[in-house]
Every structure is written in C-alpha cells, then in structure tokens.
Design an enzyme around this catalytic site. Sequence first.
Site, PDB file in Angstrom:
ATOM      1  N   CYS A 143       1.279  21.120 -24.660  1.00 43.14           N
ATOM      2  CA  CYS A 143       1.361  22.347 -24.317  1.00 43.14           C
ATOM      3  C   CYS A 143       0.253  23.229 -25.188  1.00 43.14           C
ATOM      4  CB  CYS A 143       2.579  23.159 -24.338  1.00 43.14           C
ATOM      5  SG  CYS A 143       2.647  24.676 -23.345  1.00 43.14           S
ATOM      6  N   HIS A 189       5.486  19.769 -21.467  1.00 36.43           N
ATOM      7  CA  HIS A 189       6.582  19.348 -22.434  1.00 36.43           C
ATOM      8  C   HIS A 189       7.558  18.573 -21.778  1.00 36.43           C
ATOM      9  CE1 HIS A 189       6.421  23.484 -25.065  1.00 36.43           C
ATOM     10  NE2 HIS A 189       5.348  23.219 -23.309  1.00 36.43           N
ATOM     11  N   GLU A 247       8.997  16.675 -24.110  1.00 36.37           N
ATOM     12  CA  GLU A 247       9.875  15.715 -24.954  1.00 36.37           C
ATOM     13  C   GLU A 247      11.296  16.830 -24.384  1.00 36.37           C
ATOM     14  OE1 GLU A 247       8.148  20.273 -25.903  1.00 36.37           O
ATOM     15  OE2 GLU A 247       7.022  18.334 -25.433  1.00 36.37           O
TER      16      GLU A 247
END
Length: 200
Positions: A85, A181, A183
């Site tokens: 991002c 994202h 994560e």
Amino acid sequence: MPDPSPDLTIGVLAVQGDVREHVAALGAAGAATRLVRRPAELDGLDGLVIPGGESTTIDRLCRIFGLHEPIRRLIAGGLPVYGSCAGMIQLAEEILDGHAEQQSFGGIDMTVRRNAFGRQVDSFEVDLEITGLSDPERPFVAVFIRAPWVERLGEDVEVLAAVDGHPVAVRQGPLLATSFHPEVTGDHRVHELFVKACSG
C-alpha cells in the site's frame, strides 16, 4: 509454521503504519525481523519491508530520521524490498496525487496514483490470483484500504495481479510491491514469496 532462521533477518520500517502485522507475518513465513527507526538498524539486513500507513507521513519521518537516502542507496544496491500500500507508493519512481514535496525511495519503474481505489469508506476485499504464490489454486483474499494502483509500468516490471485492469501486485528484480495489505489477512503467502527472494 516455519521457524525463524537466525541466518535471515528482514527489517520492517517502523516509523509509521502497520508494523506489528508485518513482523508477525514475516515470522510466520520463516524470517527473523528487526524494527528499523535509525540508519544503523539497516546494517546487515537481508531484506526490508515498507508497511502500509500514510505515505506522506512515512516519507516525512524517514527524511527527519535520516533514513531516506540510506534506503535509496540500499535499493539501488540490490537489497530485496517489499512495500504494501503506502510501501508501494514509496517504491514508485513517480507518484500521482501526492503532496507537492512528497518524495519516494524509488526503485520500481512505475507510476502510482495515491488513494486510487477511493477513501477509507471505499475499502474492500477481493479474491486474487497472484503469480508466484504457493498453492496457486487457492485465491488470495486481498484487502484494499485507501489503496493506490499502478498507471504506468516500465518494460522490466512484471505484473503479478490486477484488479479491473489496474496492476495491484508487481515485481522488478528483488523489489516487490502490492497495493493491498496481505499482512492483515492471516494468509502469509505473499510474505513467503518475499522471504524466498531474500534468501536468494
């Protein structure tokens, strides 16, 4: 879950953004990690992650803390770097809709547009097929939050995934970037891909 290797240390730029989530995902992917807030903490890394967050804030703080030029030099020297991002924005050679004084680390021959998919309220998830991931038959649930997209690509940039014709995961040499994202999903395959690149 792989055990972290003492022979592989990946830094996570820790001036702003979703640092803790990347540390957890890298650990699950088999890498030891180091938080990077000062130039000396870049020494001896096998790779570096630039997390999502606010790209103008990350840029400003990196320049204040003396990290901007050392990171640019490491990228130019071939260090594997992954940006998610805001991290994708920081790896772009050109930024559209950025602040007037905003700078990037560069490294990937691409132009990205900040917040191209909309504001926070326009966040969304989508199943993606991402080139290079393990278990390729299983879609990756990608989370987009105020995400950029790629508007121009150099000829040496490989597109790993796209949404509505816009590249959202790209790779150029040892550099990897996603506008989403991974994560925050619990699916560590993107981080595993990056860890593999860091291990040579």
